[in-house]
Design a protein around this motif. Sequence first.
Motif, PDB file in Angstrom:
ATOM      1  N   SER A   1      11.445  -8.788  47.365  1.00  0.00           N
ATOM      2  CA  SER A   1      10.605  -9.193  46.417  1.00  0.00           C
ATOM      3  C   SER A   1       9.775  -7.973  45.967  1.00  0.00           C
ATOM      4  CB  SER A   1       9.563 -10.159  47.032  1.00  0.00           C
ATOM      5  OG  SER A   1       8.523 -10.184  46.092  1.00  0.00           O
TER       6      SER A   1
ATOM      7  N   SER B   1       9.898 -15.924  48.994  1.00  0.00           N
ATOM      8  CA  SER B   1      11.001 -16.491  49.398  1.00  0.00           C
ATOM      9  C   SER B   1      12.427 -15.636  49.043  1.00  0.00           C
ATOM     10  CB  SER B   1      11.133 -17.796  49.251  1.00  0.00           C
ATOM     11  OG  SER B   1       9.996 -18.311  49.572  1.00  0.00           O
ATOM     12  N   ALA B   2      13.486 -15.918  49.751  1.00  0.00           N
ATOM     13  CA  ALA B   2      14.760 -15.401  49.461  1.00  0.00           C
ATOM     14  C   ALA B   2      15.225 -15.881  48.266  1.00  0.00           C
ATOM     15  CB  ALA B   2      15.685 -15.751  50.570  1.00  0.00           C
TER      16      ALA B   2
ATOM     17  N   THR C   1       7.951 -14.858  43.921  1.00  0.00           N
ATOM     18  CA  THR C   1       8.190 -15.231  45.214  1.00  0.00           C
ATOM     19  C   THR C   1       8.616 -14.647  46.304  1.00  0.00           C
ATOM     20  OG1 THR C   1       9.235 -17.273  46.574  1.00  0.00           O
ATOM     21  CG2 THR C   1      10.674 -15.931  44.807  1.00  0.00           C
TER      22      THR C   1
ATOM     23  N   TYR D   1      15.684 -10.100  52.530  1.00  0.00           N
ATOM     24  CA  TYR D   1      16.719 -11.004  53.328  1.00  0.00           C
ATOM     25  C   TYR D   1      17.948 -10.390  52.993  1.00  0.00           C
ATOM     26  CZ  TYR D   1      12.518 -13.919  52.913  1.00  0.00           C
ATOM     27  OH  TYR D   1      11.348 -14.714  52.923  1.00  0.00           O
TER      28      TYR D   1
ATOM     29  N   SER E   1       9.170  -8.774  50.981  1.00  0.00           N
ATOM     30  CA  SER E   1      10.158  -9.467  51.709  1.00  0.00           C
ATOM     31  C   SER E   1      11.458  -9.353  51.304  1.00  0.00           C
ATOM     32  CB  SER E   1       9.614 -11.114  51.639  1.00  0.00           C
ATOM     33  OG  SER E   1       9.589 -11.545  50.487  1.00  0.00           O
TER      34      SER E   1
END
Length: 126
Positions: A52, A105-106, A103, A59, A57
């Motif tokens: 991101s 998140s992944a 986001t 992944y 973040s």
Amino acid sequence: QVQLVESGGGLVQAGGSLRLSCTLSRPTFSNYAMGWFRQAPGKERGFVTTISMSFGSAYYADSVKGRFTISRDSAKNTVYLHMNSLKPEDTDVYYCAAGDRNTPSAVTSRNEYDYWGQGTQVTVSS
């Protein structure tokens, strides 16, 4: 026109390292995810890693965890893929992608990305 420009592919011996770069030019969104996918002839394009650009973040696919690292320079709209301990099975065309996803998140699905680079060949010899 939005473009993704990749660089850094090449030929390396097993156990070696390479660094790929990808720059997003003229982005139309400010909060987004960037990722790397790879594809061998006759196979589907598969997820490698994502980051991101807003949250930082990251992944990874299980196959590259501990060997590959993705990093970002948000000011330059650029991501880097540091690939260490390369294996012959890492040989593929690597594609950079960018998606308008705000986001932490992944973002692992190809369908979640809006723009793609032209691809860069990575070949790992045994």
